[in-house]
Design a protein around this motif. Structure first.
Motif, PDB file in Angstrom:
ATOM      1  N   GLU A 185      26.627  36.115  24.063  1.00 59.95           N
ATOM      2  CA  GLU A 185      27.595  35.146  24.138  1.00 59.95           C
ATOM      3  C   GLU A 185      28.657  34.961  23.099  1.00 59.95           C
ATOM      4  OE1 GLU A 185      24.187  34.278  24.672  1.00 59.95           O
ATOM      5  OE2 GLU A 185      24.452  34.252  26.976  1.00 59.95           O
ATOM      6  N   PRO A 186      29.891  34.676  23.302  1.00 60.59           N
ATOM      7  CA  PRO A 186      30.602  34.971  22.253  1.00 60.59           C
ATOM      8  C   PRO A 186      30.735  33.524  21.516  1.00 60.59           C
ATOM      9  CG  PRO A 186      31.807  34.327  24.349  1.00 60.59           C
ATOM     10  CD  PRO A 186      30.290  34.763  24.530  1.00 60.59           C
ATOM     11  N   LEU A 187      30.228  32.265  21.995  1.00 61.44           N
ATOM     12  CA  LEU A 187      30.235  31.138  21.082  1.00 61.44           C
ATOM     13  C   LEU A 187      28.817  30.324  21.450  1.00 61.44           C
ATOM     14  CD1 LEU A 187      33.748  29.727  21.899  1.00 61.44           C
ATOM     15  CD2 LEU A 187      32.757  30.614  19.541  1.00 61.44           C
ATOM     16  N   VAL A 225      33.674  18.547  20.882  1.00 58.55           N
ATOM     17  CA  VAL A 225      32.745  19.719  21.171  1.00 58.55           C
ATOM     18  C   VAL A 225      32.662  20.648  19.878  1.00 58.55           C
ATOM     19  CG1 VAL A 225      32.279  21.515  22.505  1.00 58.55           C
ATOM     20  CG2 VAL A 225      33.469  19.727  23.616  1.00 58.55           C
ATOM     21  N   VAL A 226      31.421  20.920  19.231  1.00 56.53           N
ATOM     22  CA  VAL A 226      31.144  21.509  18.234  1.00 56.53           C
ATOM     23  C   VAL A 226      30.585  22.913  18.659  1.00 56.53           C
ATOM     24  CG1 VAL A 226      30.060  21.921  15.909  1.00 56.53           C
ATOM     25  CG2 VAL A 226      30.811  19.636  17.092  1.00 56.53           C
ATOM     26  N   MET A 227      31.185  23.903  18.399  1.00 54.64           N
ATOM     27  CA  MET A 227      30.771  25.395  18.593  1.00 54.64           C
ATOM     28  C   MET A 227      30.731  26.444  17.531  1.00 54.64           C
ATOM     29  SD  MET A 227      33.342  25.821  22.057  1.00 54.64           S
ATOM     30  CE  MET A 227      34.976  25.285  21.207  1.00 54.64           C
ATOM     31  N   ARG A 228      29.905  27.302  17.336  1.00 51.40           N
ATOM     32  CA  ARG A 228      29.572  28.198  16.435  1.00 51.40           C
ATOM     33  C   ARG A 228      29.886  29.677  17.244  1.00 51.40           C
ATOM     34  NH1 ARG A 228      24.639  24.837  15.456  1.00 51.40           N
ATOM     35  NH2 ARG A 228      25.284  23.393  13.455  1.00 51.40           N
ATOM     36  N   GLU A 229      29.769  30.515  16.016  1.00 52.50           N
ATOM     37  CA  GLU A 229      29.863  32.063  16.522  1.00 52.50           C
ATOM     38  C   GLU A 229      28.499  32.109  17.163  1.00 52.50           C
ATOM     39  OE1 GLU A 229      30.198  35.981  14.311  1.00 52.50           O
ATOM     40  OE2 GLU A 229      31.537  34.575  13.581  1.00 52.50           O
ATOM     41  N   GLY A 230      28.706  32.955  18.343  1.00 51.93           N
ATOM     42  CA  GLY A 230      27.613  33.378  19.129  1.00 51.93           C
ATOM     43  C   GLY A 230      26.879  34.227  18.615  1.00 51.93           C
ATOM     44  N   GLU A 239      31.761  25.476  11.686  1.00 56.11           N
ATOM     45  CA  GLU A 239      31.998  25.444  13.114  1.00 56.11           C
ATOM     46  C   GLU A 239      33.273  24.989  13.697  1.00 56.11           C
ATOM     47  OE1 GLU A 239      27.864  24.315  11.758  1.00 56.11           O
ATOM     48  OE2 GLU A 239      29.683  23.298  11.044  1.00 56.11           O
ATOM     49  N   LEU A 240      33.382  25.249  14.848  1.00 54.36           N
ATOM     50  CA  LEU A 240      34.741  25.030  15.390  1.00 54.36           C
ATOM     51  C   LEU A 240      34.656  23.650  16.060  1.00 54.36           C
ATOM     52  CD1 LEU A 240      37.721  25.966  16.479  1.00 54.36           C
ATOM     53  CD2 LEU A 240      36.489  27.238  18.423  1.00 54.36           C
ATOM     54  N   VAL A 241      35.390  22.659  15.956  1.00 54.90           N
ATOM     55  CA  VAL A 241      35.175  21.462  16.616  1.00 54.90           C
ATOM     56  C   VAL A 241      36.738  21.295  17.366  1.00 54.90           C
ATOM     57  CG1 VAL A 241      35.436  19.105  16.111  1.00 54.90           C
ATOM     58  CG2 VAL A 241      33.822  20.573  14.658  1.00 54.90           C
ATOM     59  N   GLU A 242      36.461  20.973  18.758  1.00 53.38           N
ATOM     60  CA  GLU A 242      37.417  20.818  19.583  1.00 53.38           C
ATOM     61  C   GLU A 242      37.418  19.460  20.283  1.00 53.38           C
ATOM     62  OE1 GLU A 242      39.717  23.321  21.111  1.00 53.38           O
ATOM     63  OE2 GLU A 242      39.176  24.817  19.627  1.00 53.38           O
ATOM     64  N   GLU A 248      41.060  39.221  19.445  1.00 55.63           N
ATOM     65  CA  GLU A 248      40.982  39.717  21.084  1.00 55.63           C
ATOM     66  C   GLU A 248      41.214  38.604  21.698  1.00 55.63           C
ATOM     67  OE1 GLU A 248      38.534  42.848  23.770  1.00 55.63           O
ATOM     68  OE2 GLU A 248      37.813  42.359  21.854  1.00 55.63           O
ATOM     69  N   HIS A 249      40.558  37.683  21.523  1.00 53.16           N
ATOM     70  CA  HIS A 249      40.442  36.426  22.536  1.00 53.16           C
ATOM     71  C   HIS A 249      40.584  35.284  21.777  1.00 53.16           C
ATOM     72  CE1 HIS A 249      39.248  38.966  26.003  1.00 53.16           C
ATOM     73  NE2 HIS A 249      38.021  39.474  25.190  1.00 53.16           N
ATOM     74  N   ILE A 250      41.055  34.147  22.454  1.00 51.43           N
ATOM     75  CA  ILE A 250      41.204  32.758  21.772  1.00 51.43           C
ATOM     76  C   ILE A 250      40.363  32.075  22.726  1.00 51.43           C
ATOM     77  CG2 ILE A 250      42.552  30.685  21.412  1.00 51.43           C
ATOM     78  CD1 ILE A 250      44.911  32.691  20.854  1.00 51.43           C
ATOM     79  N   TRP A 251      39.241  31.290  22.006  1.00 51.32           N
ATOM     80  CA  TRP A 251      38.096  30.234  22.867  1.00 51.32           C
ATOM     81  C   TRP A 251      38.671  28.838  22.426  1.00 51.32           C
ATOM     82  CZ3 TRP A 251      35.034  32.804  26.058  1.00 51.32           C
ATOM     83  CH2 TRP A 251      34.840  34.284  25.899  1.00 51.32           C
ATOM     84  N   SER A 252      38.665  28.033  23.522  1.00 46.64           N
ATOM     85  CA  SER A 252      38.746  26.872  23.366  1.00 46.64           C
ATOM     86  C   SER A 252      38.061  26.034  24.312  1.00 46.64           C
ATOM     87  CB  SER A 252      40.256  26.251  23.413  1.00 46.64           C
ATOM     88  OG  SER A 252      41.011  26.886  24.608  1.00 46.64           O
TER      89      SER A 252
END
Length: 186
Positions: A96-98, A87-92, A119-122, A28-32
């Motif tokens: 919160e989405p992240l 930036v290291v992000m995880r599923e929220g 994790e998502l690393v940006e 549904e959405h792309i987060w970055s």
């Protein structure tokens, strides 16, 4: 204690996350992560701006910590064509989405998180002031390690045959032979 004596230093770093519409029916959405804000105050998914279907949030403010034992990694990151903060992000959890878990200037640490796949690393480009702050810390603490070639021992290890063959075999003819079961005649 002067800054040169400190084992680590820290700076609050705000993380800006952009939400854009997904391009498939499964997302549904792309987060970055798109930017960092050095010295930012506390925030919890505060909307900064929106343009059409895209929205940018100040998702979180985390400490960017630099350690004097990791200066080689920071130097490696600063020598890139575009120096970046990772930036290291995880599923929220919850609404919160992240969950923004970590910000680091070390590409080595970021690679460790990327390798897990959890994790998502940006990569987010550093501001010039932030790069200068990190460079000053590296200049104050970095010391190149001298490569010392390890020398071999003079001990002869080929004279004794430890671990060759199977101890259950009572012959010296074929020490590599596997043991066989004795068959009983019925």
């Amino acid at each position: 204690m002067t800054s040169a004596d400190q084992k680590s230093i820290s700076m609050p770093l705000g993380v800006v996350v952009r939400r854009t519409p997904g391009v498939t029916r499964w997302a549904e959405h792309i987060w970055s992560a798109v930017a960092v804000l050095p010295g930012a105050g506390e925030a919890n998914w505060k909307e900064l701006r929106s343009e059409g279907d895209s929205v940018e949030f100040h998702a979180a403010t985390l400490p960017l910590e630099l350690f004097r034992t990791d200066t080689e990694a920071y130097l490696h990151g600063l020598s890139a064509k575009v120096p970046c903060i990772y930036v290291v992000m995880r599923e929220g959890v919850g609404k919160e989405p992240l969950d923004v878990a970590l910000v680091t200037a070390s590409p080595y640490e970021a690679q460790d998180y990327a390798d897990t796949g959890e994790e998502l690393v940006e990569k987010v480009p550093m501001t010039e002031g932030l790069a200068a702050w990190i460079r000053d810390y590296v200049n104050a603490h970095h010391a190149d390690e001298v490569f010392i070639k390890r020398r071999r021992d003079k001990k002869r290890i080929d004279l004794k045959e430890d671990g060759i063959g199977d101890a259950r075999i009572r012959q010296t003819a074929d020490v590599y032979r596997a043991p066989q079961r004795k068959e009983t005649v019925h």
